[in-house]
Design a protein around this motif. Structure first.
Motif, PDB file in Angstrom:
ATOM      1  N   ALA A 115     114.374 -77.931  -4.550  1.00 23.09           N
ATOM      2  CA  ALA A 115     114.878 -79.260  -4.964  1.00 23.09           C
ATOM      3  C   ALA A 115     116.226 -79.516  -4.369  1.00 23.09           C
ATOM      4  CB  ALA A 115     114.948 -79.475  -6.280  1.00 23.09           C
ATOM      5  N   ILE A 133     112.786 -86.286  -3.818  1.00 24.31           N
ATOM      6  CA  ILE A 133     112.399 -85.607  -5.253  1.00 24.31           C
ATOM      7  C   ILE A 133     111.677 -86.570  -6.208  1.00 24.31           C
ATOM      8  CG2 ILE A 133     113.559 -84.865  -7.324  1.00 24.31           C
ATOM      9  CD1 ILE A 133     115.729 -83.900  -5.475  1.00 24.31           C
ATOM     10  N   ILE A 155     108.690 -78.955  -8.375  1.00 21.34           N
ATOM     11  CA  ILE A 155     109.484 -79.291  -7.207  1.00 21.34           C
ATOM     12  C   ILE A 155     109.973 -78.454  -6.388  1.00 21.34           C
ATOM     13  CG2 ILE A 155     111.280 -81.121  -6.179  1.00 21.34           C
ATOM     14  CD1 ILE A 155     108.608 -82.440  -7.817  1.00 21.34           C
ATOM     15  N   SER A 209     107.956 -86.949  -4.661  1.00 21.82           N
ATOM     16  CA  SER A 209     107.467 -85.476  -5.389  1.00 21.82           C
ATOM     17  C   SER A 209     107.021 -85.575  -6.818  1.00 21.82           C
ATOM     18  CB  SER A 209     108.403 -84.415  -4.998  1.00 21.82           C
ATOM     19  OG  SER A 209     108.502 -84.327  -3.611  1.00 21.82           O
TER      20      SER A 209
END
Length: 274
Positions: A154, A162, A151, A165
């Protein structure tokens, strides 16, 4: 050497809530807790009072004087969870010239303070290296073995972004469709075996990263509680345990402990995570 740290708490939510810092700039803002932030970076997050589900607004540090290289936060003037109006004083900053006040540029609510950039480091063979971005590697089990999609940045994303993702990258990992740039790099890893019924476990650090967080399953526990009138009763709560392995050359015991304390506090106060 890896130093494992364990603690349990009773969270409402389990999200990616790691208290790291963001990008660094040419001027450095140093807080009383030992963290630092560059100009163009944020250590407090401001949420709109009209759209609490939106991504947080970064409060940027302005250039306070032409000769300023760094500044010290003398005092925070607002608390987490407190309503803020445009023009309100947020904190006092000591520069090379004077003590000045940093004001809010928008209305909103201070959601959380992000103050643990020290664990977002790698070991380059000679010493710890502070990383400019928070890139979280998430361990995903596939038919071809374990892989860790990343990620990117972040700390600049909201919780929903988040979560989306992680879901998308996990599916691509299991389908064998990850691109090299989607799983290479990373500054900090998370491994979750809770869905397999594992209470707690310890993960091996992915060099050159300095830390990996291992997440166990939620499990119900009974806890004695009292109501407002002092009457005691047994109530069911959800308990979860995490273990962090850290490379003590880069993240010592004291820093690892403070990180887990901050992590626990974030989960126990969901208002910080919105």
């Amino acid at each position: 050497m890896a130093a494992p740290w364990r603690l349990g708490w009773e969270p409402w939510l389990l999200r990616c809530v790691l208290g790291f810092g963001g990008r660094r700039g040419p001027a450095v803002l140093k807080g009383a807790a030992g963290w630092s932030a560059g100009r163009g970076a944020s250590r407090r997050w401001l949420h709109s009072t009209r759209r609490l589900q939106a991504d947080p607004i970064k409060i940027l540090m302005p250039s306070l004087s032409p000769t300023m290289e760094e500044g010290n936060i003398v005092k925070w003037l607002k608390k987490e969870g407190e309503a803020v109006s445009a023009g309100d004083a947020l904190c006092e900053i000591e520069t090379d010239k004077a003590v000045v006040t940093l004001d809010a540029s928008d209305d909103g609510i201070l959601a959380r303070i992000v103050q643990m950039p020290g664990v977002n480091v790698s070991w380059d063979g000679e010493g710890p290296k502070q990383l400019p971005f928070v890139d979280i590697s998430v361990a995903v089990a596939t038919d071809r073995g374990l892989i860790t999609p990343v990620i990117k940045d972040a700390a600049a994303k909201g919780i929903q972004e988040i979560a989306d993702s992680v879901k998308a990258l996990s599916k691509k990992a299991r389908d064998g469709k990850l691109l090299p740039e989607e799983y290479q790099g990373g500054s900090f890893s998370i491994s979750n075996l809770g869905m397999f019924g594992i209470d707690e476990f310890t993960s091996v650090i992915n060099p050159p990263q300095a830390c990996i967080l291992s997440v166990g399953r939620f499990r119900p526990v009974l806890k004695l509680a009292q109501d407002e009138e002092g009457n005691a009763s047994l109530q069911q709560h959800q308990l979860i345990k995490v273990t962090m392995s850290s490379d003590s050359r880069a993240v010592d015991d004291e820093l690892a402990t403070r990180f887990l304390e901050s992590f626990k506090a974030n989960l126990e106060n969901p208002a910080r995570l919105i």
